[in-house]
Design an enzyme around this catalytic site. Structure first.
Site, PDB file in Angstrom:
ATOM      1  N   ASN A 123       1.397  -1.540   0.099  1.00 56.32           N
ATOM      2  CA  ASN A 123      -0.119  -0.236   0.140  1.00 56.32           C
ATOM      3  C   ASN A 123       0.723   0.979  -0.067  1.00 56.32           C
ATOM      4  OD1 ASN A 123      -1.671   2.088   0.758  1.00 56.32           O
ATOM      5  ND2 ASN A 123      -3.011   1.538   2.459  1.00 56.32           N
ATOM      6  N   ARG A 146      -2.246  -2.119  -3.616  1.00 54.92           N
ATOM      7  CA  ARG A 146      -3.270  -1.372  -3.762  1.00 54.92           C
ATOM      8  C   ARG A 146      -3.554  -0.161  -4.462  1.00 54.92           C
ATOM      9  NH1 ARG A 146      -5.020   3.203   1.402  1.00 54.92           N
ATOM     10  NH2 ARG A 146      -7.061   3.292   0.604  1.00 54.92           N
ATOM     11  N   HIS A 152     -12.422   3.533  -0.322  1.00 51.35           N
ATOM     12  CA  HIS A 152     -12.457   1.934   1.485  1.00 51.35           C
ATOM     13  C   HIS A 152     -13.436   0.729   0.331  1.00 51.35           C
ATOM     14  CE1 HIS A 152     -12.555   5.579   4.125  1.00 51.35           C
ATOM     15  NE2 HIS A 152     -11.411   5.080   4.781  1.00 51.35           N
ATOM     16  N   ARG A 186     -10.722  15.647   7.653  1.00 54.07           N
ATOM     17  CA  ARG A 186     -11.624  16.382   6.223  1.00 54.07           C
ATOM     18  C   ARG A 186     -12.642  16.694   7.394  1.00 54.07           C
ATOM     19  NH1 ARG A 186     -10.400  10.774   3.443  1.00 54.07           N
ATOM     20  NH2 ARG A 186      -8.224  11.136   3.259  1.00 54.07           N
ATOM     21  N   GLU A 198      -7.701  -5.019   5.330  1.00 55.04           N
ATOM     22  CA  GLU A 198      -7.962  -4.270   3.933  1.00 55.04           C
ATOM     23  C   GLU A 198      -7.071  -5.782   3.372  1.00 55.04           C
ATOM     24  OE1 GLU A 198      -9.096  -0.167   3.318  1.00 55.04           O
ATOM     25  OE2 GLU A 198      -7.921  -0.875   5.424  1.00 55.04           O
TER      26      GLU A 198
END
Ligand code: AMP
Length: 396
Positions: free
Chosen positions: A7, A90, A179, A240, A383
């Site tokens: 990743n 990823r 996601h 965010r 993940e």
């Protein structure tokens, strides 16, 4: 098969070596501050974590450090590189081109590059990671697993924005969602735990981490999700803003004498729980501040929970029902007060929470009472395992 999962970010690279037969993590770690100076972390299963300052001018150097560590005579977990059967990467944005994971070919690389302007901070870094691995492991199959792919089943009515249609057809401006690997893994696992038929179950997944999104999974398919063209949309996150009135952007720009880039930087990096609380983006700090009586921290947490409640309610409506609501990621797995705060407004669905079960942290748990009409769960996300599974299936 031993699968290396990568990743890659612009200055970091997370990795895990997974044995697909047992799904055990053989070793994992992190390369940080790539291109700045360099910090390298390596942890073999059952062994001690090693952290060292090693200069990493580029990602190729980082990948070579990972491979050296994995094959190290004393602390390595494989004898040589030929034991790595495939590498799973990823990739953040696959646009409309990728509805599932794919074996990486030259054409796939081109298609990923074409998605760069949709994720300018992420996709170029993912590509650098893939190229570094290709150079150091020639001939080893590489697989791309996209954050957006799971959401490609969303119907047009869910992914269109109310703007000129030509912006969608010309530029691809629409909701993509992120996601996806987590939402897919967690929803599947939820169906398994509850003994539900995944192809029929209606599940709302709340992925609440530093980045946060909610997904409505109906019959195993994503039908709605809260992130949009970019990961800035939806829930209030660590830094965010999530959803705001687009008109507020011009208003803030005028008041603060900022250009669009300046406003975007505020919305991405200085907003969310950090901006609201003035304390931190981390919920552990927020909880400490609330204990100390900090009213702004309390307001930030209340706003975070309120937004989750409104999305969950909306997604139950979108699916016309729900069998299970599941919490995952850093906050979802660890913060019981967020979970009970969200669920206290879900009584109308026949949901009741067992507060004793809700106290368990970071473990697969059904936290609703036995007679709760809709089940509520905590399912830690994984993940990397999902990437390893897809990589094995494609590399075979
Ligand atoms: P993630 O992005 O999934 O790694 O989640 C990271 C976030 O999870 C952190 O920024 C914290 O806000 C939150 N988190 C992690 N551990 C805890 C904890 N024990 N209690 C509350 N929040 C936590």
């Amino acid at each position: 098969m031993k699968i290396l999962v990568i990743n890659c970010g612009s200055s970091s690279l997370k990795y895990q070596l997974i044995d697909s037969a047992t799904e055990a993590v053989l070793a994992k770690g992190l390369c940080e501050r790539i291109g700045i100076d360099g910090k390298f972390t390596y942890q073999p299963a059952g062994g001690e974590k090693q952290v060292s300052d090693i200069d990493q001018p580029d990602h190729k150097k980082s990948v070579s450090l990972v491979l050296e560590a994995l094959t190290n005579k004393e602390t390595g977990v494989i004898a040589d590189l030929s034991e790595i059967s495939a590498v799973g990467h990823r990739v953040v944005h696959g646009g409309e081109k990728f509805a599932s994971s794919t074996l990486i070919t030259d054409d796939v690389m081109k298609a990923i590059e074409e998605c760069n302007d949709l994720a300018p901070l992420h996709n170029p870094a993912n590509i650098i990671g893939i190229n570094a691995c290709k150079e150091l492991m020639p001939g080893v199959p590489m697989v791309a697993v996209f954050d957006t792919a799971f959401h490609q089943t969303m119907p047009e009515e869910a992914f269109l924005y109310g703007i000129p249609y030509s912006y969608y057809t010309k530029y691809g401006v629409r909701k993509y969602g992120f996601h996806g690997t987590s939402h897919s893994y967690v929803s599947k696992r939820t169906a398994e735990i509850l003994g539900l038929d995944y192809n029929k179950a209606k599940i709302v997944v709340c992925h609440l981490g530093n980045g946060a999104s909610i997904c409505a999974v109906d019959g195993g398919k994503s039908v709605e999700t809260s992130m949009g063209l970019t990961p800035l949309m939806g829930l209030i996150m660590g830094t965010r803003s999530g959803e705001i009135d687009p008109g507020a952007m011009e208003f803030i720009a005028n008041k603060e004498n900022l250009d669009l880039k300046g406003v975007m930087a505020i919305l991405n990096k200085k907003s969310g729980v950090l901006g609201l609380s003035g304390v931190s983006s981390d919920f552990r700090d927020i909880d400490d501040a609330i204990k100390d009586g900090n009213a702004q921290a309390k307001a930030a947490k209340d706003a975070f929970i309120h937004r989750v409640i409104s999305y969950v309610g909306g997604y139950v409506a979108v699916m016309n029902g729900v069998d299970a609501i599941v919490f995952t990621a850093g906050i979802g797995e660890n913060d019981k007060s967020v979970r009970s705060g969200v669920c206290k407004n879900l009584g109308y669905l026949g949901i009741t929470i067992d507060e004793e079960k809700n106290s368990i942290r970071g473990e697969e748990t059904i936290i609703s009472t036995d007679d709760s009409k809709v089940k509520v769960l905590v399912v830690p996300t994984n993940e990397e395992l999902m990437i390893a599974r897809d990589t094995e299936a494609l590399a075979k």
